[in-house]
Each structure stands twice: as structure tokens, then as C-alpha cells.
Enzyme design. Structure first.
Site, PDB file in Angstrom:
ATOM      1  N   GLU A 149      25.504   9.988 -14.446  1.00 22.48           N
ATOM      2  CA  GLU A 149      25.538  11.318 -15.065  1.00 22.48           C
ATOM      3  C   GLU A 149      24.752  11.347 -16.369  1.00 22.48           C
ATOM      4  O   GLU A 149      24.072  12.334 -16.670  1.00 22.48           O
ATOM      5  CB  GLU A 149      26.995  11.716 -15.316  1.00 22.48           C
ATOM      6  CG  GLU A 149      27.758  11.979 -14.027  1.00 22.48           C
ATOM      7  CD  GLU A 149      29.262  12.137 -14.255  1.00 22.48           C
ATOM      8  OE1 GLU A 149      29.899  12.846 -13.469  1.00 22.48           O
ATOM      9  OE2 GLU A 149      29.784  11.524 -15.227  1.00 22.48           O
ATOM     10  N   GLU A 196      33.153   6.932  -8.058  1.00 28.30           N
ATOM     11  CA  GLU A 196      34.503   7.352  -8.439  1.00 28.30           C
ATOM     12  C   GLU A 196      35.423   7.533  -7.230  1.00 28.30           C
ATOM     13  O   GLU A 196      36.625   7.271  -7.313  1.00 28.30           O
ATOM     14  CB  GLU A 196      34.445   8.663  -9.241  1.00 28.30           C
ATOM     15  CG  GLU A 196      33.874   8.523 -10.643  1.00 28.30           C
ATOM     16  CD  GLU A 196      32.371   8.702 -10.699  1.00 28.30           C
ATOM     17  OE1 GLU A 196      31.821   8.863 -11.803  1.00 28.30           O
ATOM     18  OE2 GLU A 196      31.722   8.681  -9.632  1.00 28.30           O
TER      19      GLU A 196
END
Length: 256
Positions: free
Chosen positions: A110, A130
């Protein structure tokens, strides 16, 4: 600041280095605060015209948030409202380059996608892992991936959590270039130097325009672009650019 985040200036270029290589540059709350501080210094400086973000060591750009630190939040709401390093990188007004070496996983991916330009070393790997731990990314993962590589490729990364090689990232458009690992920072600095030589207000405005192009309907985006163009045209730097063109010399831009 903390020793785990280095902030350096080299002329008009700033370099923010995540400096925790023994932990794959995983970000702690203290490091997040340091990144927020470094971004503030870059935004307030008239001399900094481009920012490079990278990770120390040969193994990782950033492995995301340090998972061992996540249980330190008393409530999910406190976790939700923590200072976020991806938000900080997106708040940079100056053009940004991610020099990605090794792992760019989770928040590291990110962070790289929050930069304007991404250059990867041949050993780079990108992942949204994740889901393997029971949650999803929260720093713009889905939005950035969908805009960068398309819905199907984004779904493949988000739903499997498996890493993508630098070669595939290049083919998908997630990065602009792949270079040998030993040449990564030199290439990032070369690009940064070119950007820093351009009119800085125009460069910052072009960055704002790119962000708008992603989020606005087409006609509104074009209207906004024309307004930004008019603002740039009224600057002293634009007048200098026109004068330099007429006089057949290199312009001297002053961010005015």
C-alpha cells in the site's frame, strides 16, 4: 523521529528510508509517527521537489505493519484511528518515487502504491497477504490495486494473498520499471533529479491532477485540469519557462 526511519536531503531530493532491515522494515507505531513527521517536513519545504521512499537492506522494501504491535491497541476503534503511514505518504504534495527492493507486502505494498512512480529491483515481490491472517488491507489496497492492475488481477492478489514477482508486476502495470538490485537507488535518483529539474509548482499540480483523474468523472476531471493549468500559467515559473524558450536557454525555476 526514530533511528528506524532515516530522512535525508540531497539537493532538491529527499529520501525517506525505512531502516529496520532485521524485521523486514515492518512499521511500528513509532515509525509511523516518524513518517508523518518526515512528510510534514517535505510538504513545508520550498527546496524539496521530489521524494524517494525505500527500505534498508537487501530483503525488503516494507513487510507492512509489525503484526506483533497490533495487539497493543486497546480497541478496534483505536486501531481504526491510529496515525497511518499510507495516509501520510498519500498526503505528500511533492512527487514521490517508491524504490522497491525485496518484499512489498501488506502495508508495504500500500505504501508503494501510495507513491506516484514505482521502480522495482529484480528481487521485488508484491503481496496482499492479510487474508491469510484473517483480515484485509486498510490503506487503500483494493482501490489502488484495481486502478493499477485491473479488477481480475486485483482479485487474484487480494483473495489468494500470494506474492507476485517483479516481472509480473511490470507486465500488469503495477511498476514502471524493473532494474538490477544494485542499480535501484541510482535509477530512482536519476528519475528524481529529472523531476526536480522541472517547474516545481507544475510538478505538484500535475500530481494533484493525476489524483483527480482517478476519482472524478471525465468531464469534471478535464474542467479541473484546465483550472489547474490556468493556475500554473499565472506563476513566475511559467513566465520564466516562456522567456527561457524564447531566449534559447535553460529555465531557472524558483517555485513561485
Amino acid at each position: 523521529m526514530t533511528d528506524d526511519v532515516r530522512f535525508e536531503r540531497d539537493g532538491h531530493v529527499a529520501v525517506i528510508t525505512l531502516n529496520r532491515p532485521q524485521k523486514l522494515n515492518a512499521v511500528t507505531p513509532e515509525m509511523a509517527d516518524a513518517i508523518v513527521s518526515a512528510v510534514g517536513e517535505c510538504n513545508e519545504s520550498d527546496s524539496i521537489r521530489c521524494v524517494i521512499l525505500t527500505g534498508a537492506g537487501e530483503r525488503a522494501f516494507c513487510a507492512g505493519s509489525d503484526i506483533r504491535e497490533l495487539d497493543g491497541y486497546d480497541t478496534p476503534w483505536q486501531f481504526r484511528n491510529r496515525p497511518d503511514y499510507c495516509d501520510a505518504v498519500r498526503a505528500l504534495l511533492k512527487p514521490t518515487i517508491a524504490a522497491v527492493n525485496g518484499y512489498a507486502f501488506g502495508g508495504g505494498l500500500e505504501t508503494a502504491m501510495s507513491c506516484d512512480i514505482r521502480v522495482a529491483a529484480e528481487n521485488a515481490q508484491f503481496a496482499a497477504p492479510e487474508i491469510k491472517l484473517g483480515w484485509i488491507g486498510g490503506g487503500g489496497m483494493a482501490a489502488h490495486l484495481t486502478h493499477s492492475i485491473g479488477a481480475s488481477n486485483a482479485a487474484l492478489m487480494l483473495l489468494t494473498g500470494d506474492p507476485v514477482s517483479a516481472e509480473r508486476a511490470l507486465a500488469w502495470g503495477l511498476v514502471s520499471e524493473v532494474v538490477p538490485q544494485g542499480e535501484l537507488m541510482a535509477r530512482a535518483r536519476t528519475i528524481a533529479a529529472v523531476i526536480a529539474s522541472r517547474a516545481p509548482i507544475a510538478a505538484e499540480t500535475a500530481k494533484a491532477n493525476l489524483k483527480a483523474a482517478v476519482s472524478m468523472p471525465l468531464e469534471k476531471a478535464i474542467e479541473y485540469e484546465r483550472d489547474l493549468q490556468t493556475i500554473c500559467f499565472a506563476t513566475e515559473d511559467a513566465a520564466e519557462g516562456r522567456a527561457a524558450f524564447k531566449e534559447k536557454r535553460s529555465p531557472v525555476f524558483r517555485r513561485r
